[in-house]
Design a protein around this motif. Sequence first.
Motif, PDB file in Angstrom:
ATOM      1  N   LYS A  75     -13.467  17.591   0.543  1.00 54.07           N
ATOM      2  CA  LYS A  75     -12.877  18.911   0.770  1.00 54.07           C
ATOM      3  C   LYS A  75     -11.659  18.690   1.651  1.00 54.07           C
ATOM      4  O   LYS A  75     -11.701  17.884   2.578  1.00 54.07           O
ATOM      5  N   GLU A  76     -10.578  19.381   1.377  1.00 51.62           N
ATOM      6  CA  GLU A  76      -9.361  19.135   2.151  1.00 51.62           C
ATOM      7  C   GLU A  76      -9.589  19.405   3.633  1.00 51.62           C
ATOM      8  O   GLU A  76     -10.401  20.245   4.023  1.00 51.62           O
ATOM      9  N   GLY A  77      -8.875  18.665   4.465  1.00 57.93           N
ATOM     10  CA  GLY A  77      -9.026  18.802   5.905  1.00 57.93           C
ATOM     11  C   GLY A  77      -7.918  18.038   6.605  1.00 57.93           C
ATOM     12  O   GLY A  77      -6.934  17.622   5.976  1.00 57.93           O
ATOM     13  N   CYS A  78      -8.068  17.828   7.906  1.00 59.66           N
ATOM     14  CA  CYS A  78      -7.074  17.082   8.672  1.00 59.66           C
ATOM     15  C   CYS A  78      -7.789  16.223   9.705  1.00 59.66           C
ATOM     16  O   CYS A  78      -9.015  16.266   9.825  1.00 59.66           O
ATOM     17  N   THR A  79      -7.021  15.439  10.447  1.00 62.37           N
ATOM     18  CA  THR A  79      -7.612  14.517  11.414  1.00 62.37           C
ATOM     19  C   THR A  79      -6.845  14.542  12.732  1.00 62.37           C
ATOM     20  O   THR A  79      -5.727  15.062  12.811  1.00 62.37           O
ATOM     21  N   ASN A  80      -7.445  13.924  13.734  1.00 59.53           N
ATOM     22  CA  ASN A  80      -6.703  13.705  14.969  1.00 59.53           C
ATOM     23  C   ASN A  80      -5.841  12.455  14.817  1.00 59.53           C
ATOM     24  O   ASN A  80      -5.743  11.878  13.725  1.00 59.53           O
ATOM     25  N   GLN A  81      -5.255  12.002  15.908  1.00 54.52           N
ATOM     26  CA  GLN A  81      -4.293  10.902  15.839  1.00 54.52           C
ATOM     27  C   GLN A  81      -4.947   9.527  15.711  1.00 54.52           C
ATOM     28  O   GLN A  81      -4.243   8.509  15.680  1.00 54.52           O
ATOM     29  N   GLY A  82      -6.264   9.485  15.598  1.00 55.97           N
ATOM     30  CA  GLY A  82      -6.962   8.211  15.470  1.00 55.97           C
ATOM     31  C   GLY A  82      -7.096   7.725  14.038  1.00 55.97           C
ATOM     32  O   GLY A  82      -7.951   6.893  13.738  1.00 55.97           O
ATOM     33  N   PHE A  83      -6.243   8.233  13.157  1.00 55.38           N
ATOM     34  CA  PHE A  83      -6.313   7.873  11.737  1.00 55.38           C
ATOM     35  C   PHE A  83      -4.935   7.534  11.172  1.00 55.38           C
ATOM     36  O   PHE A  83      -3.912   8.036  11.638  1.00 55.38           O
TER      37      PHE A  83
ATOM     38  N   LEU B 186       0.823  -1.205   0.000  1.00 55.96           N
ATOM     39  CA  LEU B 186       0.000   0.000   0.000  1.00 55.96           C
ATOM     40  C   LEU B 186       0.860   1.259   0.000  1.00 55.96           C
ATOM     41  O   LEU B 186       0.535   2.251  -0.661  1.00 55.96           O
ATOM     42  N   GLY B 187       1.978   1.211   0.720  1.00 51.96           N
ATOM     43  CA  GLY B 187       2.868   2.360   0.790  1.00 51.96           C
ATOM     44  C   GLY B 187       3.592   2.672  -0.506  1.00 51.96           C
ATOM     45  O   GLY B 187       4.234   3.720  -0.620  1.00 51.96           O
ATOM     46  N   GLU B 188       3.488   1.781  -1.493  1.00 51.83           N
ATOM     47  CA  GLU B 188       4.103   2.024  -2.797  1.00 51.83           C
ATOM     48  C   GLU B 188       3.165   2.772  -3.739  1.00 51.83           C
ATOM     49  O   GLU B 188       3.608   3.306  -4.758  1.00 51.83           O
ATOM     50  N   VAL B 189       1.883   2.799  -3.397  1.00 50.30           N
ATOM     51  CA  VAL B 189       0.906   3.457  -4.271  1.00 50.30           C
ATOM     52  C   VAL B 189       0.175   4.603  -3.570  1.00 50.30           C
ATOM     53  O   VAL B 189      -0.695   5.245  -4.156  1.00 50.30           O
ATOM     54  N   ALA B 190       0.537   4.850  -2.308  1.00 50.76           N
ATOM     55  CA  ALA B 190      -0.119   5.922  -1.552  1.00 50.76           C
ATOM     56  C   ALA B 190       0.752   6.328  -0.371  1.00 50.76           C
ATOM     57  O   ALA B 190       1.568   5.546   0.118  1.00 50.76           O
ATOM     58  N   ASP B 191       0.568   7.565   0.072  1.00 46.18           N
ATOM     59  CA  ASP B 191       1.161   7.999   1.338  1.00 46.18           C
ATOM     60  C   ASP B 191       0.198   7.642   2.458  1.00 46.18           C
ATOM     61  O   ASP B 191      -1.027   7.777   2.301  1.00 46.18           O
ATOM     62  N   ILE B 192       0.727   7.188   3.580  1.00 43.29           N
ATOM     63  CA  ILE B 192      -0.083   6.900   4.758  1.00 43.29           C
ATOM     64  C   ILE B 192       0.239   7.982   5.790  1.00 43.29           C
ATOM     65  O   ILE B 192       1.375   8.077   6.261  1.00 43.29           O
ATOM     66  N   ILE B 193      -0.752   8.795   6.116  1.00 42.13           N
ATOM     67  CA  ILE B 193      -0.509   9.980   6.936  1.00 42.13           C
ATOM     68  C   ILE B 193      -1.379   9.968   8.190  1.00 42.13           C
ATOM     69  O   ILE B 193      -2.598   9.801   8.118  1.00 42.13           O
ATOM     70  N   GLY B 194      -0.737  10.149   9.332  1.00 40.85           N
ATOM     71  CA  GLY B 194      -1.444  10.205  10.601  1.00 40.85           C
ATOM     72  C   GLY B 194      -1.960  11.605  10.891  1.00 40.85           C
ATOM     73  O   GLY B 194      -1.896  12.502  10.049  1.00 40.85           O
ATOM     74  N   GLY B 195      -2.454  11.804  12.102  1.00 39.11           N
ATOM     75  CA  GLY B 195      -3.006  13.102  12.469  1.00 39.11           C
ATOM     76  C   GLY B 195      -2.530  13.545  13.832  1.00 39.11           C
ATOM     77  O   GLY B 195      -1.595  12.972  14.394  1.00 39.11           O
TER      78      GLY B 195
ATOM     79  N   LEU C 253      -9.896   8.571   4.397  1.00 39.80           N
ATOM     80  CA  LEU C 253      -9.659   8.550   5.836  1.00 39.80           C
ATOM     81  C   LEU C 253      -9.858   7.124   6.338  1.00 39.80           C
ATOM     82  O   LEU C 253     -10.832   6.461   5.992  1.00 39.80           O
ATOM     83  N   PHE C 254      -8.939   6.670   7.183  1.00 41.01           N
ATOM     84  CA  PHE C 254      -8.973   5.299   7.703  1.00 41.01           C
ATOM     85  C   PHE C 254      -8.743   5.348   9.203  1.00 41.01           C
ATOM     86  O   PHE C 254      -7.676   5.765   9.652  1.00 41.01           O
ATOM     87  N   THR C 255      -9.753   4.949   9.980  1.00 39.61           N
ATOM     88  CA  THR C 255      -9.602   4.984  11.434  1.00 39.61           C
ATOM     89  C   THR C 255      -8.679   3.858  11.883  1.00 39.61           C
ATOM     90  O   THR C 255      -8.842   2.710  11.488  1.00 39.61           O
ATOM     91  N   SER C 256      -7.715   4.209  12.719  1.00 45.57           N
ATOM     92  CA  SER C 256      -6.674   3.248  13.096  1.00 45.57           C
ATOM     93  C   SER C 256      -6.755   2.808  14.551  1.00 45.57           C
ATOM     94  O   SER C 256      -5.928   2.037  15.018  1.00 45.57           O
ATOM     95  N   ARG C 257      -7.772   3.289  15.269  1.00 47.80           N
ATOM     96  CA  ARG C 257      -7.958   2.892  16.671  1.00 47.80           C
ATOM     97  C   ARG C 257      -9.426   3.080  17.045  1.00 47.80           C
ATOM     98  O   ARG C 257     -10.181   3.701  16.310  1.00 47.80           O
ATOM     99  N   ALA C 258      -9.800   2.536  18.190  1.00 49.36           N
ATOM    100  CA  ALA C 258     -11.165   2.707  18.713  1.00 49.36           C
ATOM    101  C   ALA C 258     -12.209   2.392  17.651  1.00 49.36           C
ATOM    102  O   ALA C 258     -13.138   3.158  17.414  1.00 49.36           O
TER     103      ALA C 258
END
Length: 205
Positions: A104-112, A25-34, A89-94
């Motif tokens: 629309k562009e935006g950002c996330t908390n650390q749960g992604f 997945l990391g070869e075709v996309a950036d994985i970015i936290g929040g 957006l992909f939730t990574s916890r809870a």
Amino acid sequence: MKDKQAKYPQLRFKGFTDPWVQRKLGEVADIIGGGTPSTNVSEYWNGDIDWYSPVEIGNQIYIDESQKKITGLGLQKSSAHILPVGTVLFTSRAGIGNTAILAKEGCTNQGFQSIVPYKDLLNSYFIFSRTSELKHYGEINGAGSTFIEVSGKQMAKMPISVPSIEEQQKIGTFFKQLDDTITLHQRKLDLLKKQKKGFLQNMFV
């Protein structure tokens, strides 16, 4: 003769014959936290930058407005990042594995651990349509003592088979049309249920 190591789906659109390629997945996309700005600094909050938390993800395919917003200063003073339109957006916890596409562009908390596709390698709706695979991988590879969480580095290692970007776009469009149809019928179903409830309340004595 087809290469036994190559991957060919059982069903595909006419005109596409090339094998799907195994990638990470990391070869075709950036994985970015929040991240989260300090809640003790009022200057960081109530700005015009959308800032999502995991509880907002799961009911809509596309999202374009968050419940809470941060300021530019809040963005600078946290580990949050501006994510472009088309980010999944992909939730990574809870509750690992809930997804939505940024309209629309935006950002996330650390749960992604959000997926930002490389435009010439990965189609947003194509990868969104594989949410169940993303969720399964995240749940299996998550770790933690207090709660299970999957890291960006781990998500980047996820093996995934992908066709050409043209075939991805065709597949993405197909599933978007299906999802749109499902949404339309769900609204009609909800309306019928509401009407039935009204009839039940008023047609009996």
